[in-house]
Design a protein around this motif. Structure first.
Motif, PDB file in Angstrom:
ATOM      1  N   HIS A  75       0.435  -1.972  -0.024  1.00  0.00           N
ATOM      2  CA  HIS A  75      -0.094   0.115   0.174  1.00  0.00           C
ATOM      3  C   HIS A  75       0.942   1.574  -0.274  1.00  0.00           C
ATOM      4  O   HIS A  75       0.636   1.982  -1.178  1.00  0.00           O
ATOM      5  CB  HIS A  75      -0.744   0.196   1.428  1.00  0.00           C
ATOM      6  N   TYR A  76       1.799   1.004   0.971  1.00  0.00           N
ATOM      7  CA  TYR A  76       2.881   2.501   0.821  1.00  0.00           C
ATOM      8  C   TYR A  76       3.556   2.683  -0.730  1.00  0.00           C
ATOM      9  O   TYR A  76       3.290   3.548  -1.298  1.00  0.00           O
ATOM     10  CB  TYR A  76       4.517   2.380   1.881  1.00  0.00           C
ATOM     11  N   LEU A  77       3.208   1.691  -1.203  1.00  0.00           N
ATOM     12  CA  LEU A  77       4.433   1.618  -2.461  1.00  0.00           C
ATOM     13  C   LEU A  77       3.173   2.417  -3.811  1.00  0.00           C
ATOM     14  O   LEU A  77       4.008   2.751  -4.697  1.00  0.00           O
ATOM     15  CB  LEU A  77       4.612   0.343  -3.036  1.00  0.00           C
ATOM     16  N   VAL A  78       2.299   2.194  -3.789  1.00  0.00           N
ATOM     17  CA  VAL A  78       1.411   2.813  -4.077  1.00  0.00           C
ATOM     18  C   VAL A  78       0.400   4.203  -3.558  1.00  0.00           C
ATOM     19  O   VAL A  78      -0.334   4.732  -4.781  1.00  0.00           O
ATOM     20  CB  VAL A  78       0.386   1.469  -4.883  1.00  0.00           C
ATOM     21  N   ASP A  79       0.414   4.141  -2.461  1.00  0.00           N
ATOM     22  CA  ASP A  79      -0.297   5.595  -2.321  1.00  0.00           C
ATOM     23  C   ASP A  79       0.378   6.628  -1.927  1.00  0.00           C
ATOM     24  O   ASP A  79      -0.697   6.629  -0.967  1.00  0.00           O
ATOM     25  CB  ASP A  79      -1.344   4.225  -1.013  1.00  0.00           C
ATOM     26  N   VAL A  80       0.931   6.831  -2.958  1.00  0.00           N
ATOM     27  CA  VAL A  80       1.598   8.727  -3.015  1.00  0.00           C
ATOM     28  C   VAL A  80       0.633   9.418  -2.795  1.00  0.00           C
ATOM     29  O   VAL A  80       0.060  10.435  -2.482  1.00  0.00           O
ATOM     30  CB  VAL A  80       3.288   8.162  -3.594  1.00  0.00           C
ATOM     31  N   ASP A  81      -0.322   9.559  -3.762  1.00  0.00           N
ATOM     32  CA  ASP A  81      -0.739  10.049  -4.413  1.00  0.00           C
ATOM     33  C   ASP A  81      -2.373  10.565  -2.828  1.00  0.00           C
ATOM     34  O   ASP A  81      -2.438  11.976  -3.044  1.00  0.00           O
ATOM     35  CB  ASP A  81      -1.897  10.414  -5.611  1.00  0.00           C
ATOM     36  N   ILE A  82      -2.963   8.844  -2.404  1.00  0.00           N
ATOM     37  CA  ILE A  82      -3.689   9.678  -1.252  1.00  0.00           C
ATOM     38  C   ILE A  82      -2.508  10.685  -0.321  1.00  0.00           C
ATOM     39  O   ILE A  82      -3.019  11.837   0.404  1.00  0.00           O
ATOM     40  CB  ILE A  82      -4.212   8.052  -0.353  1.00  0.00           C
ATOM     41  N   ARG A  83      -1.387  10.198   0.467  1.00  0.00           N
ATOM     42  CA  ARG A  83      -0.812  10.695   1.076  1.00  0.00           C
ATOM     43  C   ARG A  83      -0.053  12.158   0.994  1.00  0.00           C
ATOM     44  O   ARG A  83      -0.047  13.306   2.006  1.00  0.00           O
ATOM     45  CB  ARG A  83       0.990   9.318   1.254  1.00  0.00           C
ATOM     46  N   LYS A  85      -2.847  14.226  -0.267  1.00  0.00           N
ATOM     47  CA  LYS A  85      -2.943  15.194   0.284  1.00  0.00           C
ATOM     48  C   LYS A  85      -3.802  14.722   1.229  1.00  0.00           C
ATOM     49  O   LYS A  85      -4.458  15.500   2.140  1.00  0.00           O
ATOM     50  CB  LYS A  85      -4.383  14.718  -1.186  1.00  0.00           C
ATOM     51  N   ASP A  86      -3.380  13.702   1.987  1.00  0.00           N
ATOM     52  CA  ASP A  86      -4.019  13.586   3.504  1.00  0.00           C
ATOM     53  C   ASP A  86      -2.734  13.468   4.534  1.00  0.00           C
ATOM     54  O   ASP A  86      -2.421  11.894   4.300  1.00  0.00           O
ATOM     55  CB  ASP A  86      -4.962  12.049   3.250  1.00  0.00           C
ATOM     56  N   PRO A  87      -2.839  14.007   5.175  1.00  0.00           N
ATOM     57  CA  PRO A  87      -1.612  13.424   6.593  1.00  0.00           C
ATOM     58  C   PRO A  87      -1.874  13.021   7.213  1.00  0.00           C
ATOM     59  O   PRO A  87      -0.987  12.467   7.775  1.00  0.00           O
ATOM     60  CB  PRO A  87      -1.544  15.399   6.704  1.00  0.00           C
ATOM     61  N   GLY A  88      -2.607  13.051   7.742  1.00  0.00           N
ATOM     62  CA  GLY A  88      -3.876  11.146   8.722  1.00  0.00           C
ATOM     63  C   GLY A  88      -3.158  10.028   8.127  1.00  0.00           C
ATOM     64  O   GLY A  88      -2.725   9.336   8.894  1.00  0.00           O
ATOM     65  N   TYR A  89      -3.222  10.462   6.410  1.00  0.00           N
ATOM     66  CA  TYR A  89      -3.138   9.029   5.797  1.00  0.00           C
ATOM     67  C   TYR A  89      -1.737   8.738   6.058  1.00  0.00           C
ATOM     68  O   TYR A  89      -0.855   7.558   5.714  1.00  0.00           O
ATOM     69  CB  TYR A  89      -3.920   8.511   4.713  1.00  0.00           C
ATOM     70  N   ALA A  90      -1.147   9.849   5.678  1.00  0.00           N
ATOM     71  CA  ALA A  90       0.409   9.208   5.520  1.00  0.00           C
ATOM     72  C   ALA A  90       1.001   9.563   7.220  1.00  0.00           C
ATOM     73  O   ALA A  90       1.858   8.587   6.988  1.00  0.00           O
ATOM     74  CB  ALA A  90       0.881  10.568   5.605  1.00  0.00           C
ATOM     75  N   LYS A  91       0.399  10.252   8.213  1.00  0.00           N
ATOM     76  CA  LYS A  91       0.647   9.467   9.281  1.00  0.00           C
ATOM     77  C   LYS A  91       0.410   8.168   9.965  1.00  0.00           C
ATOM     78  O   LYS A  91       1.560   7.180  10.496  1.00  0.00           O
ATOM     79  CB  LYS A  91       0.500   9.953  10.122  1.00  0.00           C
TER      80      LYS A  91
END
Length: 123
Positions: A75-83, A85-91
Motif C-alpha cells: 500500500h505504501y508503494l502505491v498510495d503516494v497520491d493519497i499521502r 493530500k491526506d496528512p492523516g493517512y500519511a501518518k
C-alpha cells in the motif's frame, strides 16, 4: 473445516527479523523513498518512478524475508497520491511501517514509538 476456509486460510506471518541483511537493505530503500518530497505533481511522479522500481523487484530482491514483510508495504508503494493530500493517512502509513522506516539505531527491543513525521517537502 469448509472447503473455502481451507483454501483461504492464511498461515501466520513469520516474525520480521530486523537484523536480516535483506530487511536492513529494504529499510534503507524505504527511508530514501520516505525522504523524497511529494508536494507537487512532479515530485509525486518522481516518487512513483522510484517506488515502482522497488515494487517490481520486491519479491526477487527480498525473497528470503518477503513472507515476513508487512502487507502495508505494498500500500505504501502505491498510495503516494493519497499521502500527498491526506496528512492523516500519511501518518497512519508511517506508523504501520515504523520498524522499516526507523533507522537501525532507533529501533529498541521493545515496541518503537511512532516516528515523528514532517510534511513531505517541508523543512
Amino acid at each position: 473445516m469448509s472447503f473455502l476456509a481451507k483454501i483461504f486460510r492464511r498461515r501466520p506471518r513469520p516474525k520480521l527479523d530486523l537484523s536480516h541483511p535483506q530487511v536492513v537493505a529494504l529499510s534503507a530503500r524505504l527511508r530514501a523513498l520516505h525522504a523524497m518530497p511529494i508536494s507537487s505533481k512532479e515530485e509525486v511522479a518522481a516518487w512513483e518512478v522510484e517506488a515502482e522500481k522497488l515494487r517490481e523487484r520486491l519479491y526477487e530482491d527480498y525473497k528470503e524475508v518477503y513472507d515476513s514483510l508487512p502487507h502495508e508495504i505494498e500500500h505504501y508503494l502505491v498510495d503516494v497520491d493519497i499521502r500527498a493530500k491526506d496528512p492523516g493517512y500519511a501518518k497512519y502509513q508511517a506508523e504501520q511501517l515504523v520498524e522499516l522506516l526507523s533507522l537501525p539505531e532507533e529501533m529498541p527491543n521493545q515496541s518503537p514509538e511512532p516516528m515523528p513525521l514532517k510534511r513531505h517537502g517541508s523543512s
